[in-house]
Design an enzyme around this catalytic site. Sequence first.
Site, short mmCIF file in Angstrom:
data_model
loop_
_atom_site.label_atom_id
_atom_site.label_comp_id
_atom_site.label_asym_id
_atom_site.label_seq_id
_atom_site.Cartn_x
_atom_site.Cartn_y
_atom_site.Cartn_z
N HIS A 303 45.70 27.65 18.69
CA HIS A 303 46.04 29.07 18.61
C HIS A 303 45.01 29.85 17.79
O HIS A 303 44.76 31.03 18.05
CB HIS A 303 47.45 29.24 18.04
CG HIS A 303 48.49 29.01 19.10
ND1 HIS A 303 49.68 28.35 18.87
CD2 HIS A 303 48.49 29.33 20.41
CE1 HIS A 303 50.36 28.29 19.99
NE2 HIS A 303 49.67 28.87 20.95
N GLU A 545 48.69 43.71 50.85
CA GLU A 545 48.29 42.34 50.55
C GLU A 545 48.56 41.40 51.72
O GLU A 545 48.18 40.23 51.68
CB GLU A 545 48.95 41.85 49.25
CG GLU A 545 50.41 42.15 49.11
CD GLU A 545 50.95 41.89 47.70
OE1 GLU A 545 50.23 41.35 46.84
OE2 GLU A 545 52.13 42.21 47.48
N ASP A 569 46.37 38.43 46.67
CA ASP A 569 47.11 37.93 47.83
C ASP A 569 46.42 38.26 49.13
O ASP A 569 46.41 37.45 50.06
CB ASP A 569 48.54 38.50 47.84
CG ASP A 569 49.46 37.68 46.96
OD1 ASP A 569 49.38 36.44 47.04
OD2 ASP A 569 50.23 38.26 46.20
N CYS A 616 44.59 46.69 42.85
CA CYS A 616 45.12 46.21 41.57
C CYS A 616 45.02 44.69 41.43
O CYS A 616 45.65 44.12 40.55
CB CYS A 616 46.56 46.68 41.38
SG CYS A 616 47.69 46.13 42.65
C1 PEP Z 1 47.68 40.82 44.07
O1 PEP Z 1 48.19 40.07 44.91
O2 PEP Z 1 46.47 41.12 44.06
C2 PEP Z 1 48.51 41.42 43.01
C3 PEP Z 1 48.02 42.35 42.22
O3 PEP Z 1 49.77 40.95 42.86
P1 PEP Z 1 50.12 39.54 42.15
O4 PEP Z 1 48.83 39.01 41.58
O5 PEP Z 1 51.13 39.87 41.12
O6 PEP Z 1 50.64 38.76 43.29
MG MG Z 2 50.35 39.99 45.07
#
Ligand code: PEP
Ligand code: MG
Length: 683
Positions: A303, A545, A569, A616
């Site tokens: 840690h 995705e 994804d 994202c």
């Molecule tokens: C993704 O799939 O890029 C995403 C942002 O969602 P997660 O990583 O939570 O599946």
């Molecule tokens: Mg995702």
Amino acid sequence: MSELITYKCELKDGIHARPAGHIERLCNSFQAEVCWKNIRTGLEGRAKSALSLVATDTLFNDDCEITITGADAAQAASKLAALLNKLPQFEVTTNEETQAPAGYLPRSLRETQPNYIQGSRISGGVAIARPLVTQALTFDDIMARAPMQTHPAAQEKQSLKTGIGILKQAKLDALESKVGVEHDIIQAHLSIITDTAFQSAIIHFIDNGENNWRAVVLAAMDFCEILNRSSSKYIKERTLDVLDITVQLLTTLYGENALPPSGLQLTAPSIIFADSLTPSKFLSIDKQLLAGMVLSATGQTSHTAILARSLGIPTLTDIPFTALDLDPQQEMIIDGDPGILIIAPNNQVLRYYRNEMAVQKTMQQQMLANVHQPAATADGHPVEIAANIASFEEADAAFEMGAEGIGLFRTEMSFMDRETPPDYAELSDLYTRVVLRAEGKPVIFRTFDIGGDKPVDYLQLGEEENPFLGYRAVRTYPRYRDLFAMQMKAILSASAVGNAKIMIPMIASVEEVLWCREVLESVKQSLRDESLPFNDAISLGVMLEVPSVIFAIPEIAEHVDFFSVGSNDLTQYFFAADRGNTQVSSVYDNFAPSFLRALQQAIDEVHRAGKWIGLCGELGASKDFLPLLAGMGFDELSMSSSAIPGVKHALRELNFAQCQQLAQNTLALTRSSNVKTALKIRR
Ligand code: PEP
Ligand code: MG
């Protein structure tokens, strides 16, 4: 009643603290006793104690026998068996930095042949300061200070109980105010303090005539001895946490002066040399004066190492410094990236590194000074830079780092690691706090993405051959309509006080969007009926995705306000390559021209429909991809907060017209390797 489960450990790091925590929590929800026996080591532990489970040293491929005894044994056995099956899905990869090659030196320094020692990097960066050697407190040192006096066992136990209660409360209070790594470490320490096996071991020693001091140290030493026997480095490194808690518990029981002051008073900038430092000792050091650390016996996953990385303190390990003649007046240098310690640098070397530090500092200052400036290219093209979060604490950190909004709130995190789902009161309170903290900036709440690699027991989604292709996210909503509607209601209630938006994960077709819209409208109606305030014009968006969405954008865009590419994804479904399977990581290729063309098609279609599109996934934080993503036309990029200052800074150095040209040229390429070259990536 008694049940027996035979289990083969499939976790590559074995049963370490995190899986042990899952097992402990589940077992404590039953009356039955659960005894875990590792056949290879012959070690037995109570599964109701994470520490004693870890101490069985259960590693990858070990066979274990788990005996469950008690009135509810059958029920406990079936729940436990289900959890054990799912454990591999909770595995996380550690965020260790990769090591620069040994012997590497900055090119301009090579001919000066400085006298250096090769160690291993814990945390990168450069430090120049005088050395300060500090002795770590050991169990033997602590034992040597044990008071002679022993009170009757009942009295010792009573003060132990009070002491544990005080320490536990202090940790719970600290949890409220800390975020990130510090929060996780306090959580880990809390689980040691409340560990039933640790407490019973202390009581056992008290019953055998020891006072609290000796009993606590003996119990802790026993645990550390077992942890040290493990062949897993990760498990061994937990001993430092047990030592830390021992010191804290003793000073709670016997007063601050019972042990030498745990803090380290620095009076000048220093590089600390120690075998190891407990996390608490590290936290107590004045970071203004802590230039760097050489911790000879500290592993990458301790840690203290994690904290040093998160605070950016240059730190090395694997340097046996006791044999070195450390002159307290002689400045020395840590160059953390190649993992070297330069003992007696000459003027030329010192000049080089002073210059290097000044450059890094100026860059850092510029980045931090400008974090709250709007994100745009040098020629004024805006790209909203937002944060991915999963809790209120992370929202706070995100806005401190200059986030212009929350591009992804992974709300499923508040549905996990618990026995029952959260209720409306809990969620509306959380969402309202986040929206208020955002002070008008957008907060995109992604409705729960449960299933796939994120199972929750109480929903009983069932076993599946291919969880990632199965019953996940929006696909589960019709069965759990009430839960989904309750979450929508909580988001809508937060929309009354700020800029909340809703985003649906794993959309594959327009029909799913229509179904979600219908639920949204009916929840809005119920809020109207209850005269509860909300934003009727709340934005609804979808995650892009699943590749089918790229070919259904016009019809989906009629019913939504925005799209956000979940590149993690999208890449896995685009290439049919599991995002967590290293054997197919070369197939999972973000540089592939085919993937980039798919992104460009999606951006163009969304813009043609008059809507906005963000991204994202992990790709959003990549400075390598930034010119390309900006040039392709993304309106928003959302990433972890720590990446925001760097990405905003890098964006300001770009010229939008050149980014567009780069995108056009890159999309015309036919090989990933050519894309890497175009993005100036050397691999
Ligand atoms: C993704 O799939 O890029 C995403 C942002 O969602 P997660 O990583 O939570 O599946
Ligand atoms: Mg995702």
